[in-house]
Design a protein around this motif. Structure first.
Motif, PDB file in Angstrom:
ATOM      1  N   LYS A 112       0.987  -1.216   0.062  1.00 28.23           N
ATOM      2  CA  LYS A 112       0.081   0.032   0.012  1.00 28.23           C
ATOM      3  C   LYS A 112       0.856   1.223  -0.074  1.00 28.23           C
ATOM      4  O   LYS A 112       0.662   2.230  -0.751  1.00 28.23           O
ATOM      5  N   TYR A 113       2.016   1.133   0.987  1.00 26.72           N
ATOM      6  CA  TYR A 113       2.866   2.325   0.815  1.00 26.72           C
ATOM      7  C   TYR A 113       3.367   2.658  -0.328  1.00 26.72           C
ATOM      8  O   TYR A 113       3.515   3.696  -0.856  1.00 26.72           O
ATOM      9  N   MET A 114       3.843   1.318  -1.103  1.00 25.07           N
ATOM     10  CA  MET A 114       4.511   1.645  -2.366  1.00 25.07           C
ATOM     11  C   MET A 114       3.620   2.141  -3.593  1.00 25.07           C
ATOM     12  O   MET A 114       4.288   2.985  -4.469  1.00 25.07           O
ATOM     13  N   SER A 115       2.386   1.830  -3.181  1.00 18.96           N
ATOM     14  CA  SER A 115       1.575   2.370  -4.429  1.00 18.96           C
ATOM     15  C   SER A 115       1.102   3.746  -4.365  1.00 18.96           C
ATOM     16  O   SER A 115       0.941   4.420  -5.315  1.00 18.96           O
ATOM     17  N   LYS A 116       1.735   4.465  -3.100  1.00 17.66           N
ATOM     18  CA  LYS A 116       1.531   5.893  -3.226  1.00 17.66           C
ATOM     19  C   LYS A 116       2.678   6.494  -4.086  1.00 17.66           C
ATOM     20  O   LYS A 116       2.469   7.720  -4.356  1.00 17.66           O
ATOM     21  N   TYR A 117       3.759   5.806  -4.044  1.00 17.75           N
ATOM     22  CA  TYR A 117       4.816   6.294  -4.877  1.00 17.75           C
ATOM     23  C   TYR A 117       5.103   5.680  -6.317  1.00 17.75           C
ATOM     24  O   TYR A 117       5.732   6.391  -7.037  1.00 17.75           O
ATOM     25  N   SER A 118       4.327   4.943  -6.679  1.00 16.01           N
ATOM     26  CA  SER A 118       4.282   4.261  -8.175  1.00 16.01           C
ATOM     27  C   SER A 118       3.562   5.115  -9.190  1.00 16.01           C
ATOM     28  O   SER A 118       2.131   5.271  -8.751  1.00 16.01           O
ATOM     29  N   SER A 119       4.060   5.120 -10.183  1.00 19.89           N
ATOM     30  CA  SER A 119       3.213   5.755 -11.337  1.00 19.89           C
ATOM     31  C   SER A 119       2.573   4.534 -12.197  1.00 19.89           C
ATOM     32  O   SER A 119       1.859   4.713 -12.967  1.00 19.89           O
ATOM     33  N   VAL A 120       2.623   3.196 -11.809  1.00 22.52           N
ATOM     34  CA  VAL A 120       2.114   2.270 -12.362  1.00 22.52           C
ATOM     35  C   VAL A 120       1.084   1.441 -11.382  1.00 22.52           C
ATOM     36  O   VAL A 120       1.676   1.544 -10.086  1.00 22.52           O
ATOM     37  N   PRO A 121       0.395   0.516 -11.752  1.00 22.14           N
ATOM     38  CA  PRO A 121      -0.302  -0.461 -10.908  1.00 22.14           C
ATOM     39  C   PRO A 121       0.732  -1.269  -9.914  1.00 22.14           C
ATOM     40  O   PRO A 121       1.637  -1.787 -10.481  1.00 22.14           O
ATOM     41  N   VAL A 122       0.419  -1.059  -8.756  1.00 20.37           N
ATOM     42  CA  VAL A 122       1.147  -2.249  -7.998  1.00 20.37           C
ATOM     43  C   VAL A 122       0.242  -3.305  -7.250  1.00 20.37           C
ATOM     44  O   VAL A 122      -0.974  -3.165  -6.884  1.00 20.37           O
ATOM     45  N   ILE A 123       0.831  -4.403  -7.320  1.00 20.31           N
ATOM     46  CA  ILE A 123       0.122  -5.795  -6.891  1.00 20.31           C
ATOM     47  C   ILE A 123       0.659  -6.268  -5.700  1.00 20.31           C
ATOM     48  O   ILE A 123       2.045  -6.421  -5.548  1.00 20.31           O
ATOM     49  N   ASN A 124       0.126  -6.561  -4.683  1.00 10.56           N
ATOM     50  CA  ASN A 124       0.576  -7.029  -3.355  1.00 10.56           C
ATOM     51  C   ASN A 124       0.506  -8.612  -3.394  1.00 10.56           C
ATOM     52  O   ASN A 124      -0.299  -9.163  -3.451  1.00 10.56           O
ATOM     53  N   ALA A 125       1.861  -9.044  -3.333  1.00 11.33           N
ATOM     54  CA  ALA A 125       2.067 -10.335  -3.535  1.00 11.33           C
ATOM     55  C   ALA A 125       2.393 -11.143  -2.102  1.00 11.33           C
ATOM     56  O   ALA A 125       2.905 -12.039  -2.003  1.00 11.33           O
ATOM     57  N   GLY A 126       1.925 -10.435  -1.094  1.00 12.45           N
ATOM     58  CA  GLY A 126       1.974 -10.517   0.277  1.00 12.45           C
ATOM     59  C   GLY A 126       2.721  -9.822   1.026  1.00 12.45           C
ATOM     60  O   GLY A 126       3.752  -9.258   0.830  1.00 12.45           O
ATOM     61  N   ASP A 127       2.073  -9.149   2.151  1.00  7.97           N
ATOM     62  CA  ASP A 127       2.695  -8.117   2.967  1.00  7.97           C
ATOM     63  C   ASP A 127       2.704  -8.700   4.396  1.00  7.97           C
ATOM     64  O   ASP A 127       1.618  -8.680   5.139  1.00  7.97           O
ATOM     65  N   GLY A 128       3.881  -9.047   4.922  1.00  2.74           N
ATOM     66  CA  GLY A 128       3.805  -9.758   6.120  1.00  2.74           C
ATOM     67  C   GLY A 128       2.633 -10.749   6.568  1.00  2.74           C
ATOM     68  O   GLY A 128       2.271 -11.418   5.654  1.00  2.74           O
ATOM     69  N   GLY A 129       2.415 -10.744   7.853  1.00  2.38           N
ATOM     70  CA  GLY A 129       1.220 -11.729   8.111  1.00  2.38           C
ATOM     71  C   GLY A 129      -0.480 -10.902   7.819  1.00  2.38           C
ATOM     72  O   GLY A 129      -1.270 -11.355   8.470  1.00  2.38           O
ATOM     73  N   HIS A 130      -0.203 -10.084   6.976  1.00  4.76           N
ATOM     74  CA  HIS A 130      -1.590  -9.401   6.793  1.00  4.76           C
ATOM     75  C   HIS A 130      -2.447  -9.915   5.704  1.00  4.76           C
ATOM     76  O   HIS A 130      -3.283 -10.537   5.815  1.00  4.76           O
ATOM     77  N   GLN A 131      -1.939  -9.521   4.267  1.00  2.32           N
ATOM     78  CA  GLN A 131      -2.636  -9.851   3.158  1.00  2.32           C
ATOM     79  C   GLN A 131      -1.974 -10.570   1.875  1.00  2.32           C
ATOM     80  O   GLN A 131      -0.840 -10.389   1.888  1.00  2.32           O
ATOM     81  N   HIS A 132      -2.787 -11.440   1.239  1.00  2.00           N
ATOM     82  CA  HIS A 132      -2.274 -11.936   0.010  1.00  2.00           C
ATOM     83  C   HIS A 132      -3.225 -12.161  -0.929  1.00  2.00           C
ATOM     84  O   HIS A 132      -3.838 -13.243  -1.467  1.00  2.00           O
ATOM     85  N   PRO A 133      -3.498 -10.950  -1.429  1.00  2.72           N
ATOM     86  CA  PRO A 133      -4.788 -10.992  -2.455  1.00  2.72           C
ATOM     87  C   PRO A 133      -4.611 -12.071  -3.671  1.00  2.72           C
ATOM     88  O   PRO A 133      -5.560 -12.363  -4.105  1.00  2.72           O
ATOM     89  N   THR A 134      -3.466 -12.044  -4.277  1.00  4.62           N
ATOM     90  CA  THR A 134      -3.548 -12.771  -5.568  1.00  4.62           C
ATOM     91  C   THR A 134      -3.700 -14.218  -5.067  1.00  4.62           C
ATOM     92  O   THR A 134      -4.033 -15.019  -6.078  1.00  4.62           O
ATOM     93  N   GLN A 135      -3.366 -14.819  -3.900  1.00  7.23           N
ATOM     94  CA  GLN A 135      -3.441 -16.097  -3.369  1.00  7.23           C
ATOM     95  C   GLN A 135      -4.953 -16.162  -3.270  1.00  7.23           C
ATOM     96  O   GLN A 135      -5.420 -17.342  -3.750  1.00  7.23           O
ATOM     97  N   THR A 136      -5.759 -15.107  -3.157  1.00  7.67           N
ATOM     98  CA  THR A 136      -7.170 -15.267  -2.856  1.00  7.67           C
ATOM     99  C   THR A 136      -7.770 -15.496  -4.169  1.00  7.67           C
ATOM    100  O   THR A 136      -8.666 -16.054  -4.255  1.00  7.67           O
ATOM    101  N   LEU A 137      -7.299 -14.940  -5.115  1.00  7.50           N
ATOM    102  CA  LEU A 137      -7.911 -14.835  -6.618  1.00  7.50           C
ATOM    103  C   LEU A 137      -7.657 -16.312  -6.927  1.00  7.50           C
ATOM    104  O   LEU A 137      -8.635 -16.778  -7.597  1.00  7.50           O
TER     105      LEU A 137
END
Ligand code: NCD
Length: 306
Positions: A112-137
């Motif tokens: 989420k933090y990186m997405s604020k600095y990125s000019s292109v889409p950011v996909i979270n492939a796992g952030d610590g013990g928090h979320q892993h949305p592409t595993q959910t897909l």
């Protein structure tokens, strides 16, 4: 419209948008050749600050199979991170070179933090013990593939519910469908965090137990998980808990004949290998479906049409 969006957690996308992704993934499965050049000239940056096999390989394979290219690192010590560059600066620079970024990091909130600095889409492939949305897909496409519905399912999630980010994401995602019922199966020390339970309150029913033998009997889906060694402060505590649940063939036979057993993998000891040839064990197919759903996701975020 998913073009240009980020995927930080599964609820960033509406149920209709998720359906669009699954429809596209199923079409890719049916006729992969049609898609083999659609990302020609596009670049994906794969920034992995934590180990990965499936997620990294399936994203790389997905991009290459769409005709695109991949660059990045799986060891941040080979990047300027080792010289002390901030994550924000790395993100600004990398996003100037590529069309999409996939990232995994041990710290919660990093994507989420990186997405604020990125000019292109950011996909979270796992952030610590928090979320892993592409595993959910991946998990949802698997459920759709075997169950043909997301509604009226009783889902047992078993193992490390405290640190398991794939579980946190899956539970949030499945709570949005009709009449979902969860059984949270864990030792006391690895129970589902309060914040996840609060988020599903009023949306889905849940119960908690440490008895897998009993709970398995009327489940539609059993989602097993590894005890997340790397998130433990004490190695002793990990050793004490790591083999708390082991799904054996005998245990599985207490389940319904149309039960499916899922696991994000990697497996350590929690599913014995004699379960692998049971038709209810779908975790390896699940891993393969993950590549197709990531192909669909990349296409949607890049706005690529056929
Ligand atoms: C999971 C993860 O990284 O959270 N692995 C994966 O991406 N399939 C599960 C795990 O590591 O236990």
């Amino acid at each position: 419209m998913l073009k240009g969006r980020n995927l930080i957690e599964p609820t960033n996308f509406s149920l209709e948008e998720l359906d669009e992704i699954f429809r596209l993934a199923n079409d890719i499965i049916a006729d992969e050749k049609k898609y083999s050049k659609v990302c020609d000239g596009k670049l994906l940056a794969s920034l992995f600050y934590e180990p990965s096999t499936r997620t990294k390989f399936s994203f790389d394979a997905a991009m290459y199979r769409l005709g695109g290219n991949v660059l990045g690192f799986s060891d941040p010590n080979t990047s300027s991170t080792a010289k002390g560059e901030s994550l924000a600066d790395t993100t600004v620079v990398v996003s100037n070179y590529v069309d999409i970024i996939v990232t995994r990091h041990p710290k919660e909130g990093t994507a989420k933090y990186m997405s604020k600095y990125s000019s292109v889409p950011v996909i979270n492939a796992g952030d610590g013990g928090h979320q892993h949305p592409t595993q959910t897909l991946t998990d949802l496409l698997t459920i759709d593939y075997y169950k043909k519905t997301f509604n009226n399912l009783k889902i047992g999630v078993c193992g490390d519910l405290k640190f398991g980010r794939t579980i946190h994401s899956l539970v949030k995602a499945m709570a949005r469908y009709e009449n979902t019922e969860f059984v949270f199966i864990s030792p006391e020390e690895l129970k589902m965090p309060g914040y996840v339970k609060e988020e599903i309150e009023g949306k889905a029913k849940y119960s908690e137990t440490n008895n897998l033998d009993e709970a398995i009997k009327d489940l539609d889906i059993l989602y097993m998980s590894r005890v997340q060694r790397e998130r433990f402060v004490s190695e002793e505590e990990y050793i004490r808990l790591k083999d708390y649940f082991i799904l054996t063939k005998d245990k599985l036979n207490k389940g319904k004949s149309d039960l499916i057993v899922m696991h994000p993998l990697p497996r350590v000891n929690e599913i014995s290998t004699d379960v692998d040839d049971d038709k209810r064990a779908v975790y390896f197919t699940q891993g393969k479906l993950g590549m197709y759903v990531r192909m669909a996701l990349i296409m949607k975020l890049l706005g690529v049409e056929v």
